[in-house]
Design a protein around this motif. Sequence first.
Motif, short mmCIF file in Angstrom:
data_model
loop_
_atom_site.label_atom_id
_atom_site.label_comp_id
_atom_site.label_asym_id
_atom_site.label_seq_id
_atom_site.Cartn_x
_atom_site.Cartn_y
_atom_site.Cartn_z
N GLY A 103 0.79 -1.21 0.00
CA GLY A 103 0.00 0.00 0.00
C GLY A 103 0.83 1.27 0.00
O GLY A 103 2.04 1.25 0.20
N GLU A 140 -5.33 9.97 -5.44
CA GLU A 140 -5.38 8.54 -5.76
C GLU A 140 -4.84 7.69 -4.62
O GLU A 140 -5.42 6.65 -4.27
N THR A 141 -3.71 8.10 -4.03
CA THR A 141 -3.15 7.29 -2.95
C THR A 141 -3.97 7.42 -1.67
O THR A 141 -4.02 6.49 -0.86
N GLU A 144 -6.60 4.88 -2.02
CA GLU A 144 -6.10 3.55 -1.68
C GLU A 144 -6.08 3.35 -0.17
O GLU A 144 -6.41 2.27 0.35
N LYS A 147 -9.51 2.68 1.02
CA LYS A 147 -9.91 1.30 0.71
C LYS A 147 -9.35 0.34 1.76
O LYS A 147 -10.05 -0.57 2.22
N GLU A 148 -8.11 0.54 2.17
CA GLU A 148 -7.51 -0.32 3.17
C GLU A 148 -8.17 -0.14 4.54
O GLU A 148 -8.39 -1.10 5.27
#
Length: 211
Positions: A103, A140-141, A144, A147-148
């Motif tokens: 990640g 974008e990161t 992520e 999402k995690e």
Amino acid sequence: QEAMDRLFLSAVLTAVSEEPPSKQAPVLISTLFGKASKLSGGVGIKQTTWKKTAPFLESIGGCLDTREPKKGVMEVTGFNKGLAPDFDFVTAPLNDEDDVALGPAATKKGAGPVIISERRVRDKNVTFVDGLELWGFTKETQAELAKELRRKLSSSASVHERTGSESSKKVLWSVQVQGKYTDQISSFLKTRGITQIKTQGKAKGKGKGRK
């Protein structure tokens, strides 16, 4: 609670779509629910508003074929994907070692702390994470990361636009997690190279988590 229901439903349908059962190779409903619990990070049928198998099966509109070979034993003998409600494909939750190895992580030393705060939004507790851009995270990161966190906390998490100072007019982004998770998120961010974290007032409300 709605987020937990959605997560469990998605996990069940993910599990059954990955290994569709048949009359020749049925799957016990208890086994299917066990797989879903692992995918969702520990959410079980009793933690949802359905509580029991029958109301859950009724809610998904007959997309699962079932039979009861004997009293108290239910098997799933088929999956009708065309009848299934919309669901999110769920991947296996990360463990603590994966948190470090996988990640997005900070790409620079921050010019200031990441701020974690809890607020009441539409009568729900929401944990806000602001300032990630100071540590090199892009939209974008940050998505992520959200999402995690969604997998790790079994809760709704997303990225929303926020406005910078009047002088900069810069568009910034905020990660928002439904529930009261200041401590958990703070620990998680430290595994991503963020060494400066500031927490602000915790939201008032009953219980830990979503409401």
